[in-house]
Motif scaffolding. Structure first.
Motif, PDB file in Angstrom:
ATOM      1  N   SER A   1     -24.391  24.679   1.131  1.00 12.73           N
ATOM      2  CA  SER A   1     -25.386  24.958   1.405  1.00 12.73           C
ATOM      3  C   SER A   1     -26.024  24.826   2.740  1.00 12.73           C
ATOM      4  N   ARG A   2     -27.512  25.878   3.176  1.00  8.13           N
ATOM      5  CA  ARG A   2     -27.744  24.810   4.470  1.00  8.13           C
ATOM      6  C   ARG A   2     -28.833  24.009   4.583  1.00  8.13           C
ATOM      7  N   THR A   3     -28.884  23.102   5.528  1.00 11.90           N
ATOM      8  CA  THR A   3     -29.244  22.135   5.445  1.00 11.90           C
ATOM      9  C   THR A   3     -30.770  22.404   6.996  1.00 11.90           C
ATOM     10  N   GLY A   4     -30.259  23.045   7.391  1.00 14.77           N
ATOM     11  CA  GLY A   4     -31.948  23.027   8.157  1.00 14.77           C
ATOM     12  C   GLY A   4     -31.746  22.159   9.613  1.00 14.77           C
ATOM     13  N   THR A   5     -30.496  21.639  10.105  1.00 13.55           N
ATOM     14  CA  THR A   5     -30.713  20.262  10.782  1.00 13.55           C
ATOM     15  C   THR A   5     -29.869  20.466  11.928  1.00 13.55           C
ATOM     16  N   LYS A   6     -29.287  20.256  13.124  1.00 14.82           N
ATOM     17  CA  LYS A   6     -29.101  20.585  13.929  1.00 14.82           C
ATOM     18  C   LYS A   6     -27.576  20.341  13.738  1.00 14.82           C
ATOM     19  N   LEU A   7     -27.537  19.812  12.024  1.00 14.01           N
ATOM     20  CA  LEU A   7     -25.923  19.271  11.689  1.00 14.01           C
ATOM     21  C   LEU A   7     -25.621  19.944  10.431  1.00 14.01           C
ATOM     22  N   CYS A   8     -26.321  20.884  10.135  1.00 12.03           N
ATOM     23  CA  CYS A   8     -25.728  22.082   9.844  1.00 12.03           C
ATOM     24  C   CYS A   8     -24.783  22.653   9.247  1.00 12.03           C
ATOM     25  N   PRO A   9     -23.716  22.728   8.811  1.00 10.13           N
ATOM     26  CA  PRO A   9     -22.325  22.731   8.749  1.00 10.13           C
ATOM     27  C   PRO A   9     -22.644  24.535   8.711  1.00 10.13           C
ATOM     28  N   VAL A  10     -23.028  25.332   8.519  1.00 10.99           N
ATOM     29  CA  VAL A  10     -22.957  26.951   8.197  1.00 10.99           C
ATOM     30  C   VAL A  10     -24.242  26.949   9.516  1.00 10.99           C
ATOM     31  N   MET A  11     -24.955  26.399   9.540  1.00 14.22           N
ATOM     32  CA  MET A  11     -25.824  27.279  11.360  1.00 14.22           C
ATOM     33  C   MET A  11     -24.298  26.931  12.443  1.00 14.22           C
ATOM     34  N   ASN A  12     -23.653  25.795  12.431  1.00 13.39           N
ATOM     35  CA  ASN A  12     -22.830  25.452  13.059  1.00 13.39           C
ATOM     36  C   ASN A  12     -21.382  26.426  12.995  1.00 13.39           C
ATOM     37  N   LEU A  13     -21.377  26.793  11.834  1.00 19.11           N
ATOM     38  CA  LEU A  13     -19.963  27.642  11.292  1.00 19.11           C
ATOM     39  C   LEU A  13     -20.120  29.614  12.209  1.00 19.11           C
ATOM     40  N   GLU A  14     -21.127  29.407  12.272  1.00 20.85           N
ATOM     41  CA  GLU A  14     -22.206  31.008  12.336  1.00 20.85           C
ATOM     42  C   GLU A  14     -21.640  30.977  14.266  1.00 20.85           C
ATOM     43  N   LYS A  15     -22.075  29.689  15.021  1.00 22.36           N
ATOM     44  CA  LYS A  15     -22.516  29.526  15.955  1.00 22.36           C
ATOM     45  C   LYS A  15     -20.902  29.573  16.301  1.00 22.36           C
ATOM     46  N   LEU A  16     -19.787  29.406  16.006  1.00 21.41           N
ATOM     47  CA  LEU A  16     -18.507  29.310  16.498  1.00 21.41           C
ATOM     48  C   LEU A  16     -18.337  31.479  16.710  1.00 21.41           C
ATOM     49  N   PHE A  17     -18.501  31.550  15.036  1.00 20.09           N
ATOM     50  CA  PHE A  17     -17.878  32.662  15.169  1.00 20.09           C
ATOM     51  C   PHE A  17     -18.942  33.664  16.240  1.00 20.09           C
ATOM     52  N   SER A  18     -20.298  33.671  16.680  1.00 19.36           N
ATOM     53  CA  SER A  18     -20.259  34.176  18.007  1.00 19.36           C
ATOM     54  C   SER A  18     -20.199  33.718  18.883  1.00 19.36           C
TER      55      SER A  18
ATOM     56  N   ILE B   1     -16.236   7.452   6.898  1.00 15.77           N
ATOM     57  CA  ILE B   1     -17.708   8.204   7.753  1.00 15.77           C
ATOM     58  C   ILE B   1     -18.628   8.142   7.128  1.00 15.77           C
ATOM     59  N   THR B   2     -19.532   8.091   8.852  1.00 18.60           N
ATOM     60  CA  THR B   2     -20.850   7.915   7.736  1.00 18.60           C
ATOM     61  C   THR B   2     -21.971   8.811   8.758  1.00 18.60           C
ATOM     62  N   PRO B   3     -23.169   9.803   8.294  1.00 14.76           N
ATOM     63  CA  PRO B   3     -23.938  10.465   8.976  1.00 14.76           C
ATOM     64  C   PRO B   3     -24.576   9.736  10.468  1.00 14.76           C
ATOM     65  N   ASP B   4     -24.519   8.540  10.612  1.00 15.87           N
ATOM     66  CA  ASP B   4     -24.779   8.476  11.766  1.00 15.87           C
ATOM     67  C   ASP B   4     -23.498   8.792  12.380  1.00 15.87           C
ATOM     68  N   LEU B   5     -22.169   8.510  12.246  1.00 15.29           N
ATOM     69  CA  LEU B   5     -21.396   8.922  13.581  1.00 15.29           C
ATOM     70  C   LEU B   5     -21.250  10.037  13.407  1.00 15.29           C
ATOM     71  N   ILE B   6     -21.881  11.324  12.532  1.00 19.18           N
ATOM     72  CA  ILE B   6     -21.097  12.144  12.817  1.00 19.18           C
ATOM     73  C   ILE B   6     -22.817  13.275  13.821  1.00 19.18           C
ATOM     74  N   ASP B   7     -23.563  12.249  13.946  1.00 18.98           N
ATOM     75  CA  ASP B   7     -24.488  12.812  14.772  1.00 18.98           C
ATOM     76  C   ASP B   7     -24.549  12.332  15.826  1.00 18.98           C
ATOM     77  N   LYS B   8     -23.832  10.746  15.630  1.00 16.01           N
ATOM     78  CA  LYS B   8     -22.990  10.550  17.683  1.00 16.01           C
ATOM     79  C   LYS B   8     -22.229  11.244  17.705  1.00 16.01           C
ATOM     80  N   MET B   9     -21.528  12.061  17.086  1.00 11.63           N
ATOM     81  CA  MET B   9     -19.885  12.822  17.813  1.00 11.63           C
ATOM     82  C   MET B   9     -21.215  14.272  18.210  1.00 11.63           C
ATOM     83  N   TYR B  10     -22.113  14.743  17.289  1.00 11.69           N
ATOM     84  CA  TYR B  10     -22.309  15.988  17.778  1.00 11.69           C
ATOM     85  C   TYR B  10     -22.883  15.704  19.222  1.00 11.69           C
ATOM     86  N   ASP B  11     -23.953  14.964  19.559  1.00 17.58           N
ATOM     87  CA  ASP B  11     -24.711  14.751  20.457  1.00 17.58           C
ATOM     88  C   ASP B  11     -23.622  14.253  21.647  1.00 17.58           C
TER      89      ASP B  11
END
Length: 244
Positions: free
Chosen positions: A211-228, A135-145
């Motif tokens: 760590s927080r990455t500050g990008t749309k792929l940030c695991p922390v930010m996305n997990l916080e959204k799931l909690f919300s 799995i590459t960052p590019d594939l993760i990015d496409k999955m997210y979009d």
């Protein structure tokens, strides 16, 4: 524990000579020996040994434990004829080896004859391995979009599962074992308690920091959204569970 009790009967003569108080401790010995390896490993070894024993009895071989190297070599050779991969032969080899180690006797698997049969089986039955692409960052990015929709709980769960596995190097078993109470959020990162892992043989547990990455792929930010989205509150409920 019954697997070890089966093999410890080899010590019946010695046990019969023990004082009654000590003889009663054999159950404890069997229990402790059974915990020297994981439950699944013990079950696998035991099943492999019992298949060898069944074959031996069917072929009028009385010496199953301890076994003779020639008999084991013939048994492994027969397995080669029935198998499409080396796995059954390897399992049989180590199952027999395990059974002999339990009763502290020399194993036929130490014989060069048996070892060479095993190596021959591996060569004959092995196939070229088709390695999966990483799995590459590019594939993760496409999955997210392709997946992200604001407020969509189902899609957000999928995104979080992928991001956590990727960023935390988590196995599926570790991911599915996560509970809400295992996760703590901080301004710069989140901490995840991994209660048990394949590499944590003594079940001490480990903390994973992401760590927080500050990008749309940030695991922390996305997990916080799931909690919300799911209105999750601190509890011992599994994080990745059926949504109803």
């Amino acid at each position: 524990m019954c697997q070890y009790q089966h093999n410890i009967t080899t010590y019946n003569d010695d046990i019969s000579e023990l004082p009654e108080g000590l003889a009663g401790k054999m159950g404890l010995v069997a229990s402790l020996v059974s915990e020297c390896r994981s439950t699944s490993t013990v079950k696998g070894y035991y099943s492999s040994f019992m298949r060898w024993k069944k074959w031996a009895i069917q072929n009028s071989i009385q010496e199953c434990l301890p076994a003779r190297s020639l008999h084991v070599a013939i048994y492994l050779s027969c397995l080669v004829q029935q198998s499409k991969s080396p796995s059954p032969v390897i399992q049989a080899f180590y199952g027999i080896k395990w059974a002999h180690s339990v009763i502290s006797v020399k194993s036929p698997t130490d014989s060069d004859l048996v070892k060479n049969v095993l190596e021959g089986a591996k060569r004959r039955l092995s196939h070229s391995v088709q390695k999966k692409e990483p799995i590459t960052p590019d594939l993760i990015d496409k999955m997210y979009d392709a997946t992200f929709q604001e407020g969509n709980l189902y899609n957000q769960r999928t995104i979080c599962a992928c991001l956590l596995s990727y960023s935390g190097f988590l196995r599926v078993s570790e991911l599915l074992s996560l509970k809400i109470c295992d996760i703590s959020f901080f301004t710069t990162h989140m901490s995840i308690f991994i209660e048990k892992s394949k590499t944590d043989i003594y079940r001490d547990g480990n903390w994973l920091v992401i760590s927080r990455t500050g990008t749309k792929l940030c695991p922390v930010m996305n997990l916080e959204k799931l909690f919300s989205y799911a209105n999750l509150e601190f509890s011992d409920t599994y994080l990745f569970r059926n949504l109803t």
